[in-house]
Design an enzyme around this catalytic site. Structure first.
Site, PDB file in Angstrom:
ATOM      1  N   GLU A  90       0.817  -1.210   0.000  1.00 36.68           N
ATOM      2  CA  GLU A  90       0.000   0.000   0.000  1.00 36.68           C
ATOM      3  C   GLU A  90       0.851   1.260   0.000  1.00 36.68           C
ATOM      4  O   GLU A  90       1.949   1.294   0.558  1.00 36.68           O
ATOM      5  CB  GLU A  90      -0.908   0.017   1.239  1.00 36.68           C
ATOM      6  CG  GLU A  90      -1.916  -1.097   1.247  1.00 36.68           C
ATOM      7  CD  GLU A  90      -2.786  -1.086   2.499  1.00 36.68           C
ATOM      8  OE1 GLU A  90      -3.659  -1.949   2.607  1.00 36.68           O
ATOM      9  OE2 GLU A  90      -2.579  -0.206   3.377  1.00 36.68           O
ATOM     10  N   CYS A 103       3.206   8.226   1.604  1.00 39.86           N
ATOM     11  CA  CYS A 103       3.553   7.263   2.652  1.00 39.86           C
ATOM     12  C   CYS A 103       3.744   5.910   1.979  1.00 39.86           C
ATOM     13  O   CYS A 103       2.823   5.402   1.336  1.00 39.86           O
ATOM     14  CB  CYS A 103       2.446   7.196   3.699  1.00 39.86           C
ATOM     15  SG  CYS A 103       2.760   6.003   5.032  1.00 39.86           S
ATOM     16  N   CYS A 110       4.346  -7.632   7.812  1.00 36.20           N
ATOM     17  CA  CYS A 110       5.194  -7.162   8.907  1.00 36.20           C
ATOM     18  C   CYS A 110       5.203  -8.210  10.004  1.00 36.20           C
ATOM     19  O   CYS A 110       4.177  -8.842  10.281  1.00 36.20           O
ATOM     20  CB  CYS A 110       4.665  -5.830   9.447  1.00 36.20           C
ATOM     21  SG  CYS A 110       5.686  -5.097  10.759  1.00 36.20           S
ATOM     22  N   CYS A 114       2.282  -5.544  16.229  1.00 35.65           N
ATOM     23  CA  CYS A 114       1.571  -4.504  16.990  1.00 35.65           C
ATOM     24  C   CYS A 114       0.064  -4.740  16.880  1.00 35.65           C
ATOM     25  O   CYS A 114      -0.470  -4.874  15.776  1.00 35.65           O
ATOM     26  CB  CYS A 114       1.938  -3.123  16.468  1.00 35.65           C
ATOM     27  SG  CYS A 114       3.706  -2.752  16.581  1.00 35.65           S
ATOM     28  N   CYS A 117      -2.427  -2.565  14.576  1.00 36.46           N
ATOM     29  CA  CYS A 117      -2.050  -2.340  13.182  1.00 36.46           C
ATOM     30  C   CYS A 117      -2.515  -3.485  12.293  1.00 36.46           C
ATOM     31  O   CYS A 117      -2.229  -4.655  12.572  1.00 36.46           O
ATOM     32  CB  CYS A 117      -0.535  -2.168  13.084  1.00 36.46           C
ATOM     33  SG  CYS A 117       0.056  -1.844  11.410  1.00 36.46           S
ATOM     34  N   GLY A 157       5.113  -2.681   6.956  1.00 34.42           N
ATOM     35  CA  GLY A 157       6.463  -3.139   7.256  1.00 34.42           C
ATOM     36  C   GLY A 157       7.199  -2.244   8.234  1.00 34.42           C
ATOM     37  O   GLY A 157       6.811  -1.109   8.508  1.00 34.42           O
ATOM     38  N   CYS A 329      -3.025   2.175   7.465  1.00 34.48           N
ATOM     39  CA  CYS A 329      -2.107   1.202   6.877  1.00 34.48           C
ATOM     40  C   CYS A 329      -2.595  -0.237   7.003  1.00 34.48           C
ATOM     41  O   CYS A 329      -2.988  -0.680   8.079  1.00 34.48           O
ATOM     42  CB  CYS A 329      -0.756   1.352   7.567  1.00 34.48           C
ATOM     43  SG  CYS A 329       0.505   0.328   6.839  1.00 34.48           S
TER      44      CYS A 329
END
Length: 342
Positions: A90, A103, A110, A114, A117, A157, A329
């Site tokens: 993205e 961005c 990833c 977290c 996210c 990531g 994200c």
């Protein structure tokens, strides 16, 4: 096949020597690639024989738009790019009064875990190449028609988990013969990989380092950010102080405001104590709702900001862009993965 777009100008000159071509051809090729050339046939000032050599020995990365969302509220554009191997990443174009910011992602997926996210759902698939990172900037600019003036490495990531690639990307995008985007117009966000932050500091780059902090105490931060279990808040802040002493660059601390988790007065006070004596800026982020997460946006953003500022800490609330699209994200990629699984 040679990943030509991931090469520096000097490396391209070496390749030209191997191919029996004059060194100046490297500059021509470099400029074509950094304008977004999608094929060697487009490079019309190169001899046909050289174009054929390049086509036989080199690969050109050209992402395609898998999905695209445009906000009717503020013109934010969210891209889901399909890469040559079928994976998707993205990119978000955000429009500000001072210019257009893109961005970009640094990995497919990833592994940091977290809990707030969407990017980490499904884990890490692979690192991106320098060319694939550069392509996000180039082709977002070409598709949107908006000149990019600022870059944020805060997409899918963890950039410092792919440090060598990121350093090469920074060198390429900073090149005067390429997009020529200055380091002071680039921000890199990390969840706090201490050893990698120390390595980054050695390069003394003039970019802005953003640390995704999200909690000032180990109990809370370890619960929402597994990386903290091996690092710890004290060690992270000590590393940030070293980074500032080495580079002279003030750090920005990202803080997603989560209802009942990290928005208490005592946590604001603890954050102030951690920052005392080292220049820093706290960027408070209204949390985006992620379907798979039980975490909800805080109702105390303004109170938290005022408590920080009353004790001398600069704190701002990030403007929320793309409110009518999946701008946060990982969400577009997550939806695509769900659809493929059905």
């Amino acid at each position: 096949m040679i990943d030509l777009k991931s090469m520096t100008r000097a490396e391209m000159e070496g390749l030209m020597k191997e191919l029996g071509e004059p060194a100046f051809r490297a500059g021509q090729i470099f400029q074509w690639l950094h304008r977004g050339a999608a094929s060697f046939e487009e490079m019309t000032n190169l001899p046909k024989a050289l174009r054929e050599k390049l086509a036989g020995a080199c690969a050109l990365t050209v992402p395609t738009v898998e999905r695209k969302q445009i906000s009717r509220l503020d013109g934010t554009i969210k891209y889901l790019w399909r890469l040559s191997d079928g994976n998707c990443v993205e990119t978000v174009l955000m429009r500000y009064h001072h210019g257009n910011t893109v961005c970009i992602s640094s990995q497919v997926g990833c592994r940091m875990g977290c809990v707030f996210c969407a990017s980490t759902i499904g884990g890490k698939v692979r690192n991106l190449t320098p060319a694939e990172m550069l392509d996000q900037v180039l082709f977002t600019q070409l598709d949107s028609g908006a000149e990019i003036s600022n870059i944020v490495l805060m997409g899918i990531g963890e950039p410092l988990d792919n440090l060598e690639t990121v350093l090469r990307f920074l060198e390429l995008v900073n090149s005067p013969e390429g997009m020529n985007i200055g380091m002071r117009h680039i921000s890199l966000s990390t969840c706090g990989l201490v050893e990698q932050i120390d390595k980054l500091a050695e390069y003394r780059l003039q970019l802005t380092l953003s640390v995704s902090l999200h909690a000032p105490d180990d109990e809370t931060r370890s619960r929402i950010m597994p990386v903290n279990r091996s690092v710890g808040v004290e060690k992270l802040f000590a590393c940030c102080r070293r980074y500032f002493e080495t580079t002279g660059r003030r750090i920005s601390y990202e803080y997603a405001m989560i209802d009942g988790v990290n928005d208490a007065d005592w946590q604001a006070d603890l954050l102030v104590r951690h920052l005392r004596g080292t220049p820093g800026h706290v960027n408070l982020i209204p949390l985006n709702d992620v379907a798979e997460s039980p975490l909800k946006p805080s109702r105390r953003v303004r109170q938290f900001q005022e408590r920080l500022e009353s004790q001398g800490v600069t704190a701002t609330v990030r403007r929320k862009l793309g409110g009518d699209i999946d701008a946060s994200c990982g969400q577009l990629r997550r939806k695509r993965m769900e659809e493929e699984a059905e």
